[in-house]
Design a protein around this motif. Structure first.
Motif, PDB file in Angstrom:
ATOM      1  N   GLU A   2      -2.201  -2.431  45.622  1.00 11.77           N
ATOM      2  CA  GLU A   2      -1.219  -3.114  44.785  1.00 11.77           C
ATOM      3  C   GLU A   2      -1.246  -2.556  43.373  1.00 11.77           C
ATOM      4  OE1 GLU A   2       0.917  -5.438  45.795  1.00 11.77           O
ATOM      5  OE2 GLU A   2       0.140  -5.086  47.811  1.00 11.77           O
ATOM      6  N   GLU A   3      -0.131  -2.757  42.659  1.00 13.82           N
ATOM      7  CA  GLU A   3      -0.093  -2.240  41.301  1.00 13.82           C
ATOM      8  C   GLU A   3      -0.731  -3.185  40.290  1.00 13.82           C
ATOM      9  OE1 GLU A   3       3.416  -0.617  39.655  1.00 13.82           O
ATOM     10  OE2 GLU A   3       4.016   0.311  41.541  1.00 13.82           O
ATOM     11  N   CYS A   4      -1.414  -2.596  39.372  1.00 14.64           N
ATOM     12  CA  CYS A   4      -2.046  -3.354  38.289  1.00 14.64           C
ATOM     13  C   CYS A   4      -0.984  -3.871  37.326  1.00 14.64           C
ATOM     14  CB  CYS A   4      -3.006  -2.428  37.556  1.00 14.64           C
ATOM     15  SG  CYS A   4      -3.568  -3.063  35.984  1.00 14.64           S
ATOM     16  N   GLY A   5      -1.042  -5.172  37.020  1.00 14.94           N
ATOM     17  CA  GLY A   5      -0.089  -5.756  36.096  1.00 14.94           C
ATOM     18  C   GLY A   5      -0.618  -5.829  34.673  1.00 14.94           C
ATOM     19  N   VAL A   6      -1.761  -5.218  34.433  1.00 17.11           N
ATOM     20  CA  VAL A   6      -2.418  -5.205  33.127  1.00 17.11           C
ATOM     21  C   VAL A   6      -2.569  -6.630  32.568  1.00 17.11           C
ATOM     22  CG1 VAL A   6      -2.635  -3.933  30.949  1.00 17.11           C
ATOM     23  CG2 VAL A   6      -1.242  -2.988  32.783  1.00 17.11           C
ATOM     24  N   CYS A   7      -3.028  -7.534  33.410  1.00 22.38           N
ATOM     25  CA  CYS A   7      -3.271  -8.909  32.971  1.00 22.38           C
ATOM     26  C   CYS A   7      -4.549  -8.989  32.142  1.00 22.38           C
ATOM     27  CB  CYS A   7      -3.384  -9.820  34.188  1.00 22.38           C
ATOM     28  SG  CYS A   7      -4.839  -9.488  35.211  1.00 22.38           S
ATOM     29  N   GLU A   8      -5.370  -7.961  32.243  1.00 19.56           N
ATOM     30  CA  GLU A   8      -6.621  -7.818  31.483  1.00 19.56           C
ATOM     31  C   GLU A   8      -7.720  -8.771  31.918  1.00 19.56           C
ATOM     32  OE1 GLU A   8      -6.092  -7.447  27.286  1.00 19.56           O
ATOM     33  OE2 GLU A   8      -4.414  -6.084  27.474  1.00 19.56           O
ATOM     34  N   ASP A   9      -7.549  -9.463  33.021  1.00 23.02           N
ATOM     35  CA  ASP A   9      -8.622 -10.323  33.524  1.00 23.02           C
ATOM     36  C   ASP A   9      -9.885  -9.522  33.818  1.00 23.02           C
ATOM     37  OD1 ASP A   9      -6.940 -12.431  33.342  1.00 23.02           O
ATOM     38  OD2 ASP A   9      -6.745 -12.804  35.490  1.00 23.02           O
ATOM     39  N   CYS A  10      -9.679  -8.341  34.363  1.00 25.56           N
ATOM     40  CA  CYS A  10     -10.842  -7.521  34.710  1.00 25.56           C
ATOM     41  C   CYS A  10     -11.567  -7.040  33.454  1.00 25.56           C
ATOM     42  CB  CYS A  10     -10.417  -6.331  35.564  1.00 25.56           C
ATOM     43  SG  CYS A  10      -9.191  -5.262  34.792  1.00 25.56           S
ATOM     44  N   ILE A  11     -10.810  -6.770  32.402  1.00 26.44           N
ATOM     45  CA  ILE A  11     -11.423  -6.333  31.158  1.00 26.44           C
ATOM     46  C   ILE A  11     -12.293  -7.443  30.579  1.00 26.44           C
ATOM     47  CG2 ILE A  11     -10.975  -5.585  28.777  1.00 26.44           C
ATOM     48  CD1 ILE A  11      -8.372  -4.304  29.830  1.00 26.44           C
ATOM     49  N   ASP A  12     -11.779  -8.678  30.667  1.00 25.69           N
ATOM     50  CA  ASP A  12     -12.538  -9.819  30.159  1.00 25.69           C
ATOM     51  C   ASP A  12     -13.817 -10.051  30.958  1.00 25.69           C
ATOM     52  OD1 ASP A  12     -10.634 -10.290  28.234  1.00 25.69           O
ATOM     53  OD2 ASP A  12      -9.570 -11.800  29.391  1.00 25.69           O
ATOM     54  N   VAL A  13     -13.763  -9.806  32.242  1.00 20.46           N
ATOM     55  CA  VAL A  13     -14.900 -10.133  33.095  1.00 20.46           C
ATOM     56  C   VAL A  13     -15.982  -9.054  33.113  1.00 20.46           C
ATOM     57  CG1 VAL A  13     -14.223  -9.168  35.351  1.00 20.46           C
ATOM     58  CG2 VAL A  13     -15.377 -11.377  35.238  1.00 20.46           C
ATOM     59  N   CYS A  14     -15.617  -7.846  32.732  1.00 20.92           N
ATOM     60  CA  CYS A  14     -16.588  -6.746  32.817  1.00 20.92           C
ATOM     61  C   CYS A  14     -17.607  -6.793  31.689  1.00 20.92           C
ATOM     62  CB  CYS A  14     -15.871  -5.401  32.792  1.00 20.92           C
ATOM     63  SG  CYS A  14     -17.015  -4.013  32.914  1.00 20.92           S
ATOM     64  N   VAL A  15     -18.855  -7.078  32.046  1.00 21.23           N
ATOM     65  CA  VAL A  15     -19.915  -7.169  31.045  1.00 21.23           C
ATOM     66  C   VAL A  15     -20.347  -5.798  30.535  1.00 21.23           C
ATOM     67  CG1 VAL A  15     -20.810  -9.378  31.841  1.00 21.23           C
ATOM     68  CG2 VAL A  15     -21.682  -7.267  32.855  1.00 21.23           C
ATOM     69  N   GLU A  16     -20.032  -4.763  31.298  1.00 24.14           N
ATOM     70  CA  GLU A  16     -20.431  -3.407  30.907  1.00 24.14           C
ATOM     71  C   GLU A  16     -19.387  -2.758  30.005  1.00 24.14           C
ATOM     72  OE1 GLU A  16     -23.354  -2.283  31.706  1.00 24.14           O
ATOM     73  OE2 GLU A  16     -23.849  -3.961  33.003  1.00 24.14           O
ATOM     74  N   GLU A  17     -18.261  -3.446  29.813  1.00 19.36           N
ATOM     75  CA  GLU A  17     -17.150  -2.895  29.045  1.00 19.36           C
ATOM     76  C   GLU A  17     -16.746  -1.523  29.561  1.00 19.36           C
ATOM     77  OE1 GLU A  17     -18.307  -3.130  24.930  1.00 19.36           O
ATOM     78  OE2 GLU A  17     -17.967  -5.285  24.878  1.00 19.36           O
ATOM     79  N   ALA A  18     -16.726  -1.414  30.873  1.00 17.36           N
ATOM     80  CA  ALA A  18     -16.410  -0.140  31.511  1.00 17.36           C
ATOM     81  C   ALA A  18     -14.920   0.039  31.760  1.00 17.36           C
ATOM     82  CB  ALA A  18     -17.157  -0.020  32.846  1.00 17.36           C
ATOM     83  N   ILE A  19     -14.155  -1.061  31.594  1.00 17.47           N
ATOM     84  CA  ILE A  19     -12.737  -1.001  31.899  1.00 17.47           C
ATOM     85  C   ILE A  19     -11.918  -0.807  30.636  1.00 17.47           C
ATOM     86  CG2 ILE A  19     -10.790  -2.172  33.006  1.00 17.47           C
ATOM     87  CD1 ILE A  19     -12.821  -3.797  34.608  1.00 17.47           C
ATOM     88  N   GLU A  20     -11.077   0.207  30.680  1.00 18.66           N
ATOM     89  CA  GLU A  20     -10.249   0.522  29.517  1.00 18.66           C
ATOM     90  C   GLU A  20      -8.790   0.281  29.837  1.00 18.66           C
ATOM     91  OE1 GLU A  20      -9.305   4.276  26.509  1.00 18.66           O
ATOM     92  OE2 GLU A  20     -10.795   4.480  28.083  1.00 18.66           O
ATOM     93  N   ARG A  21      -8.080  -0.351  28.920  1.00 20.01           N
ATOM     94  CA  ARG A  21      -6.670  -0.624  29.093  1.00 20.01           C
ATOM     95  C   ARG A  21      -5.827   0.614  28.815  1.00 20.01           C
ATOM     96  NH1 ARG A  21      -2.470  -5.072  27.442  1.00 20.01           N
ATOM     97  NH2 ARG A  21      -0.795  -3.774  28.098  1.00 20.01           N
TER      98      ARG A  21
END
Ligand code: SF4
Ligand code: SF4
Length: 51
Positions: A2-21
């Motif tokens: 599925e396509e990412c809707g850039v809701c940023e939920d994953c960014i908030d949840v990642c404790v390693e700050e590994a996810i970049e928008r």
């Protein structure tokens, strides 16, 4: 996949700050990601999957 809707939920949840928008998606830095799986669980559209 599925396509990412850039809701940023994953960014908030990642404790390693590994996810970049990005403009239309997010990217995960494999150097930082510890494969905890939190982002996979939180994504509402299933855009993140384990490789
Ligand atoms: S699996 Fe990786 S990118 Fe996802 S929340 Fe965990 S550390 Fe962050
Ligand atoms: S990958 Fe999923 S949780 Fe992360 S911003 Fe995109 S839609 Fe939201």
């Amino acid at each position: 996949m599925e396509e990412c809707g850039v809701c940023e939920d994953c960014i908030d949840v990642c404790v390693e700050e590994a996810i970049e928008r990005k403009a239309y998606t997010v990217t995960i830095d494999p150097e930082k990601c510890d494969n905890c799986g939190e982002c996979v669980d939180v994504c509402p559209v299933g855009a993140i999957y384990e490789e």
